[in-house]
Scaffold this motif. Structure first.
Motif, PDB file in Angstrom:
ATOM      1  N   SER A  44      23.390  45.174  94.257  1.00  0.00           N
ATOM      2  CA  SER A  44      24.582  45.773  93.642  1.00  0.00           C
ATOM      3  C   SER A  44      24.457  45.862  92.126  1.00  0.00           C
ATOM      4  O   SER A  44      25.180  46.615  91.492  1.00  0.00           O
TER       5      SER A  44
ATOM      6  N   VAL B 193      38.250  46.629  90.710  1.00  0.00           N
ATOM      7  CA  VAL B 193      36.949  47.292  90.633  1.00  0.00           C
ATOM      8  C   VAL B 193      36.853  47.954  89.259  1.00  0.00           C
ATOM      9  O   VAL B 193      37.816  48.541  88.776  1.00  0.00           O
TER      10      VAL B 193
ATOM     11  N   ASN C  66      31.844  51.148  88.349  1.00  0.00           N
ATOM     12  CA  ASN C  66      31.323  50.769  89.660  1.00  0.00           C
ATOM     13  C   ASN C  66      31.262  52.004  90.554  1.00  0.00           C
ATOM     14  O   ASN C  66      32.184  52.813  90.573  1.00  0.00           O
TER      15      ASN C  66
END
Length: 155
Positions: free
Chosen positions: A39, A139, A143
């Protein structure tokens, strides 16, 4: 409250035949670190660090993130996502009296874009509607999932 193994059936073209969730176990640590590392790949590719520096940095961040999750969300449920019994990701949610908190969904890069996250998010949305509790999440705008959450109506 969700616990144990949860079966989720999807009908997307590239979907596995079955999706299920099982609680995270101590021997899942390598998988969880690999998901975290994956990620952060795009972000770390912007640095001039070598492989050892990146690995040390990621291990340190992973440890801090896990400690933060434990402190902030001590009652969270943390699952491994299984596709046809293969571990492909992790999913962490905290359910409490006032809200459903989506803490993290992480999928292996090759499993993204197949509708798996959508199934899990729709399930959480359905639970939100059934229990009349809001879903909260955080978030960052940079992202890759930010626009995905916007499409589901999050703001």
């Amino acid at each position: 409250m969700m616990s144990g193994i949860i079966d989720v059936i999807g009908n997307f073209v590239s979907m596995p035949k079955s999706l299920s969730l099982r609680p995270v176990q101590t021997d899942d640590e390598d998988l969880l670190f690999e998901l975290f590392k994956d990620s952060r790949k795009e972000e770390l590719d912007l640095t001039h660090w070598g492989a050892n520096e990146k690995d040390c940095f990621l291990r340190w961040q992973y440890k801090l993130r896990n400690a933060s999750f434990q402190n902030q969300f001590p009652a969270s449920n943390h699952w491994i996502i299984l596709a046809d019994q293969r571990p492909i990701g992790s999913y962490r949610v905290q359910l409490d009296r006032t809200e459903l908190r989506l803490i993290d969904i992480a999928l292996r890069a090759e499993e993204r874009g197949k509708g798996i996250g959508t199934i899990l998010l729709r399930r959480l949305i359905n639970e939100s509607i059934a229990t009349d509790k809001p879903i909260r999440l955080h978030v960052e705008q940079r992202n890759r999932a930010f626009q995905w959450y916007i499409r589901f109506g999050f703001r």
